[in-house]
Design an enzyme around this catalytic site. Structure first.
Site, short mmCIF file in Angstrom:
data_model
loop_
_atom_site.label_atom_id
_atom_site.label_comp_id
_atom_site.label_asym_id
_atom_site.label_seq_id
_atom_site.Cartn_x
_atom_site.Cartn_y
_atom_site.Cartn_z
N SER A 1 0.84 -1.20 0.00
CA SER A 1 0.00 0.00 0.00
C SER A 1 0.87 1.24 0.00
O SER A 1 2.10 1.17 -0.06
CB SER A 1 -0.86 0.01 1.27
OG SER A 1 -0.01 0.11 2.41
N ASP B 1 1.22 4.85 2.55
CA ASP B 1 1.41 4.98 3.99
C ASP B 1 0.10 4.89 4.77
O ASP B 1 0.09 4.55 5.95
CB ASP B 1 2.09 6.31 4.31
CG ASP B 1 3.50 6.39 3.73
OD1 ASP B 1 4.31 5.51 4.05
OD2 ASP B 1 3.77 7.32 2.96
N GLY B 2 -1.04 5.17 4.10
CA GLY B 2 -2.32 5.22 4.81
C GLY B 2 -2.75 3.90 5.41
O GLY B 2 -3.28 3.85 6.53
N GLY C 1 1.86 2.81 -3.14
CA GLY C 1 1.10 4.06 -3.13
C GLY C 1 1.77 5.11 -4.00
O GLY C 1 2.63 4.81 -4.82
N GLY D 1 -0.89 11.89 6.15
CA GLY D 1 -1.51 12.11 4.86
C GLY D 1 -3.02 12.06 4.85
O GLY D 1 -3.64 12.29 3.80
#
Length: 445
Positions: free
Chosen positions: A39, A41-42, A71, A414
């Site tokens: 993914s 960072d979320g 990402g 973020g």
């Protein structure tokens, strides 16, 4: 690569926002050696907050966490890549490097930041808290996510064209730390598919259920072009890779933004002035930007986790030893690791477990040209050498940010959060990060 390394795993595709958080809250952690997100960072932020919201959070937060970058920002992966001794990388190169480090085994303590929001809710961050230019670019570029990392190019151009300043009060508890020297920037090898993939000696992996999916390789991203011009626009932004401009963008006649004098409070006399009113609801976007407001996606609050011993409740006076800076800001950024994105080395000397949060700010009065040069120089971590008088930096143990304007956006890792006063405290070595061996790239296969 993971299969060749003999690692057993279970692959789960998340289906909605906070799905990963729900999954780790019900996970039997004793059956697993680690959790890895494919993914940006979320998703890792969801996993982290899910672990810290478990009744057994003190044991759960020690679960080793890893990331394979898929990402557009990939800040933590950029820091892992650098820790492993690789040259800066993006896209598939970065994914290969992080996959190799994951297969080699090895972990490192990870500092976590506890963030208390205006409503009193609390969440945990491994990356950053941002206000002003950085959060504007991050959120305004969401609509261009299909462009990949080029979304930040477009977001930066828009934010520079409508550059705003934000009145606020920034307070912090300084930390005394030794600055580590940044590692060499050149001559570092990239990951090669023929390098050995076997786990490091002594690692043992239980035979867990394996589920493999065929992930499509990313397509080459077309360069952005300006209307009527055959030349591509340089990648200028939070995920850019363009060379630094030789001269000022906009010409010498460009008028700088109006500066506001800052009020410095002595460290022994913290300010306790009442806050200016903050409008409720989603943050208001400036009308000049032409963009509609973004819906707030505040993370689910954590009710457990370690206590903040350095922070009084929001709205109460700060204890002695704090420093306060008040004025008009272009941006405020509280960063834990070294990278703001995979190709933005914001704090070259930062380490995963240095026990501080790195506080950076840019005051009003900086020109658009200099702001652009700062971000271009951040590609190599040389932005502090520009000698820009509006740039401030200090390592801190805790901070409080009080916006004094009703307009603006705040992000944590973020993700857009509620707008208003917030504060954070670093918890050294609270988590565990799967990093692979330090400097592995320079050791050969």
């Amino acid at each position: 690569m993971i299969s060749e390394a003999g690692l057993s795993f279970n692959l789960i595709q998340t289906e909605r926002h906070n799905h990963a958080r729900e999954l780790v809250q019900g996970l039997s952690l004793s059956e697993w050696d680690g959790i890895v997100t494919l993914s940006g960072d979320g998703l890792l932020c969801e996993v982290l907050n899910g672990l810290l919201d478990r009744p057994d959070w003190e044991q759960a937060v020690k679960m080793p966490l890893g990331i394979l970058p898929c990402g557009s920002g990939n800040a933590l992966a950029g820091a892992v890549n650098r820790h492993g001794g690789f040259a800066p990388a993006l896209g598939l190169d970065l994914l290969l490097n992080c996959s190799l480090l994951l297969c080699r085994g090895g972990s490192h303590p990870l500092d976590l930041l506890s963030v208390t929001l205006a409503s009193g809710s609390r969440c945990f961050s491994f990356l950053s808290v941002a206000w002003g230019f950085v959060s504007d670019v991050d959120i305004q570029s969401e609509r261009f996510r299909a462009l990949g990392r080029a979304r930040f190019t477009l977001g930066t151009v828009l934010s520079l064209a409508t550059l705003h300043t934000y009145r606020g009060r920034l307070s912090y508890l300084p930390a005394t730390v030794e600055s580590a020297s940044p590692g060499p920037a050149n001559g570092l090898p990239r990951a090669k598919s023929e390098l050995a993939l076997a786990p490091a000696p002594g690692t043992d992996h239980s035979p867990l259920h394996r589920s493999v999916s065929d992930l499509p390789l990313p397509l080459p991203q077309p360069a952005l072009t300006s209307p009527g011009s055959p030349d591509p626009l340089p990648v200028l932004s939070l995920n850019g890779g363009a060379p630094e401009l030789a001269g000022d963008w906009g010409g010498a006649v460009e008028a700088p933004l109006s500066p506001d004098p800052l009020l410095l409070s002595p460290s022994g006399s913290p300010r306790a002035a009442p806050l200016s009113p903050i409008t409720e609801g989603p943050p208001e976007m400036p009308a000049a930007s032409g963009l509609p407001p973004h819906t707030t996606t505040t993370p689910v609050a954590s009710t457990r986790g370690p206590q903040d011993h350095l922070l009084p409740p929001l709205g109460t006076p700060l204890p002695p030893g704090w420093v306060t800076v008040e004025g008009d800001f272009v941006l405020v950024l509280a960063l834990s690791p070294s990278h703001l994105s995979a190709d933005l080395l914001a704090v070259p000397h930062a380490r995963f477990d240095d026990g501080v949060v790195h506080l950076l700010w840019v005051r009003a009065g900086i020109s658009r040209a200099m702001l652009l040069r700062l971000f271009l120089a951040m590609d190599r971590g040389s932005h502090f050498n520009l000698g820009c008088p509006q740039v401030g930096y200090v390592p801190v143990r805790a901070f409080r940010l009080e916006p004094l304007t009703p307009r603006g956006m705040l992000t944590v890792d973020g993700e857009l959060v509620e707008y208003g006063p917030l504060q954070g405290e670093i918890h050294p070595g609270l988590g565990t990060l799967l990093t692979g061996p330090p400097g592995y790239a320079g050791q050969g296969p």
